[in-house]
Design a protein around this motif. Structure first.
Motif, PDB file in Angstrom:
ATOM      1  N   ARG A 148      -7.562 -10.075 -11.528  1.00 33.88           N
ATOM      2  CA  ARG A 148      -6.762  -9.921 -10.305  1.00 33.88           C
ATOM      3  C   ARG A 148      -5.317 -10.339 -10.569  1.00 33.88           C
ATOM      4  O   ARG A 148      -5.043 -11.405 -11.119  1.00 33.88           O
ATOM      5  N   GLY A 149      -4.387  -9.457 -10.199  1.00 35.04           N
ATOM      6  CA  GLY A 149      -2.976  -9.725 -10.421  1.00 35.04           C
ATOM      7  C   GLY A 149      -2.512  -9.440 -11.836  1.00 35.04           C
ATOM      8  O   GLY A 149      -1.343  -9.672 -12.157  1.00 35.04           O
ATOM      9  N   THR A 177     -12.481  -8.064  -4.938  1.00 34.82           N
ATOM     10  CA  THR A 177     -11.053  -8.266  -4.687  1.00 34.82           C
ATOM     11  C   THR A 177     -10.198  -8.103  -5.936  1.00 34.82           C
ATOM     12  O   THR A 177      -8.969  -8.192  -5.863  1.00 34.82           O
ATOM     13  N   SER A 180      -7.271  -5.527  -5.698  1.00 32.68           N
ATOM     14  CA  SER A 180      -6.431  -5.520  -4.499  1.00 32.68           C
ATOM     15  C   SER A 180      -4.947  -5.539  -4.833  1.00 32.68           C
ATOM     16  O   SER A 180      -4.121  -4.992  -4.096  1.00 32.68           O
ATOM     17  N   ASP A 181      -4.584  -6.171  -5.948  1.00 32.73           N
ATOM     18  CA  ASP A 181      -3.181  -6.267  -6.361  1.00 32.73           C
ATOM     19  C   ASP A 181      -2.966  -5.341  -7.557  1.00 32.73           C
ATOM     20  O   ASP A 181      -2.955  -5.772  -8.710  1.00 32.73           O
ATOM     21  N   PRO A 183      -0.249  -2.470  -8.112  1.00 31.29           N
ATOM     22  CA  PRO A 183       0.896  -1.764  -7.530  1.00 31.29           C
ATOM     23  C   PRO A 183       1.023  -0.303  -7.937  1.00 31.29           C
ATOM     24  O   PRO A 183       1.627   0.490  -7.216  1.00 31.29           O
ATOM     25  N   PRO A 201      -5.369  -1.250  -2.515  1.00 34.48           N
ATOM     26  CA  PRO A 201      -4.098  -0.931  -1.851  1.00 34.48           C
ATOM     27  C   PRO A 201      -4.185   0.468  -1.221  1.00 34.48           C
ATOM     28  O   PRO A 201      -3.532   1.421  -1.668  1.00 34.48           O
TER      29      PRO A 201
END
Length: 452
Positions: A148-149, A177, A180-181, A183, A201
């Motif tokens: 994540r991220g 999750t 979720s990040d 872009p 997203p």
């Protein structure tokens, strides 16, 4: 002592040879110029690993081509995890700084998936596309949250789970999750994984494939996708009879509807898609009229009059009812995969095109493939002549006709008159390509520049 002859082929040519080897060995014929995913289960039979062991010169070139190592699939469930884990680590290291395309959908068990994910996760900053088949979705969050991220380049995501894992009485799937990040994420495919069970997203997505989804959850997710341009939907009835709020998909121009039969009347009334340019429909039910009416009702409600390309795998009645509708007046390209068509129905289709100028008035190309029906040559030749020669200035002129036979009874040999007519049309500029089953033996014969 034998003399050593330096390798004299230019690196650029050798590099192209390597790419073509991958395309031929691992590629999809429909994507002839796309560098394919290399399956590690076959890595010792072909691909960059084999190329790098031919000679010192080839090894140097292969190790300095990171693109050869950047697209990889792990599909063997019979190999010990430690074997392919070491090979995969070597593979990803040789990709250098190249963006990675990873496919982990090939029947791995939960233990193998966990080992595999721990191998690829450290490279998540360079993931461009990621595909995974989770055999135990309850454990997904613990396995994936480490990325994540850390997936700034991820553009495409495909997540599959077993259909049985979402059956009534099964444990609730925890929300994933990890993605979720993301872009850069624009294309997502979810197969049987409920949209409510993954955080994405949604507002950034432009392409979405939903397979085996409950109608209420799928349409709820569509409310969160204002920028969607391409949608593929295979939905089933809402659980507990929950009726979703209808959604307007104002930017979707490419719509695919799979398994359009029992559920079509239940979810199409919830979709309004005014901007469709390309429509793909799969429907092989025998009652073509009612399902065609449901589809056309959606197009009418959407005020959709701009369909330019339509692709259908369907029975004859369904095809005729859809293609004859006013919403199809601007269609330029038709692709048909006939389901249960006979030589007689194929002849009826050609006769309708030849005699009814209002039926698909702007048609430019027709492609009929995986056709099992024998070719009605007389009706075909008459149709091609009518649609090529006998057109008014405000009507479309046929430019291309392709018909591909792949099964069924062998074809009769067309008469000399028909062959002359087809040859004349080709000489006049009509692109005709016919693969038929020869009468004397089961083989293909092409109507090309030499034979038609």
């Amino acid at each position: 002592m034998p003399s050593y002859t330096p390798y004299s082929v230019p690196v650029e040519i050798t590099s192209e040879i390597f790419k073509q080897h991958l395309i031929q060995f691992f590629g999809d014929p429909s994507e002839a110029d796309v560098l394919p995913l290399v399956d590690l289960a076959r890595a010792r039979d072909g691909g960059p690993l084999l190329l790098s062991h031919v000679c010192r010169a080839w090894r140097s070139i292969a190790l300095n081509m990171p693109s050869l190592w950047s697209r990889v699939r792990v599909s063997s469930s019979e190999t010990d995890p430690s074997d392919w884990q070491e090979l995969l680590q070597c593979w990803l290291a040789r990709a250098g700084t190249q963006l990675l395309d990873l496919d982990l959908t090939g029947g791995l068990d939960q233990n193998q998936t966990a080992h595999l994910f721990s191998t690829v996760a450290p490279y998540s900053l360079r993931w461009r596309s990621f595909q995974c088949y989770w055999t135990n979705p309850v454990s997904i969050p613990n396995d994936t949250d480490i990325i994540r991220g850390r997936i700034p380049s991820l553009c495409e995501l495909r997540v599959w789970i077993k259909r049985d894992d979402v059956a009534p009485g099964k444990p609730e799937i925890p929300i994933i999750t990890a993605f979720s990040d993301a872009p850069a994420l624009r294309k997502v495919e979810l197969s049987y994984l409920p949209p409510k069970s993954i955080s994405l997203p949604w507002a950034r997505l432009t392409h979405l494939d939903l397979y085996g989804q409950a109608m209420d959850q799928a349409i709820q997710a569509l409310h969160q996708t204002p920028n969607l341009k391409q949608l593929s939907a295979d939905l089933r009835s809402a659980l507990g009879g929950v009726q979703p709020t209808p959604v307007v998909l104002g930017h979707v121009h490419d719509l695919s509807l799979s398994n359009v039969f029992g559920n079509v009347g239940k979810y199409l009334p919830n979709l309004t898609v005014p901007g469709i340019k390309t429509l793909h429909v799969y429907s092989i039910v025998y009652e073509g009229r009612s399902h065609a009416a449901a589809l056309l009702s959606m197009l009418t409600r959407s005020h959709c009059t701009g369909v330019e390309t339509i692709s259908m795998h369907c029975i004859y009645n369904f095809a005729i009812n859809v293609l004859a509708a006013p919403a199809m007046d601007k269609v330029r390209h038709v692709e048909l995969q006939p389901a249960y068509w006979s030589t007689s129905t194929l002849a009826q289709f050609f006769t309708r095109l030849a005699s009814d100028s209002g039926f698909l008035p702007n048609i430019r190309s027709i492609r009929i493939w995986n056709c099992g029906a024998g070719i009605p040559y007389t009706e075909l030749a008459n149709m091609l002549a009518a649609r090529f020669y006998n057109r008014r200035a405000d009507e479309g002129k046929l430019e291309s006709f392709h018909l591909i036979r792949d099964s069924g009874e062998v074809d009769p040999i067309p008469s000399a008159e028909v062959e002359d007519q087809l040859r004349g049309l080709r000489s006049a500029g009509l692109d005709i390509h016919i693969k038929r089953l020869n009468k004397r033996k089961i083989s293909y014969r092409d109507f090309d520049s030499d034979s038609a």
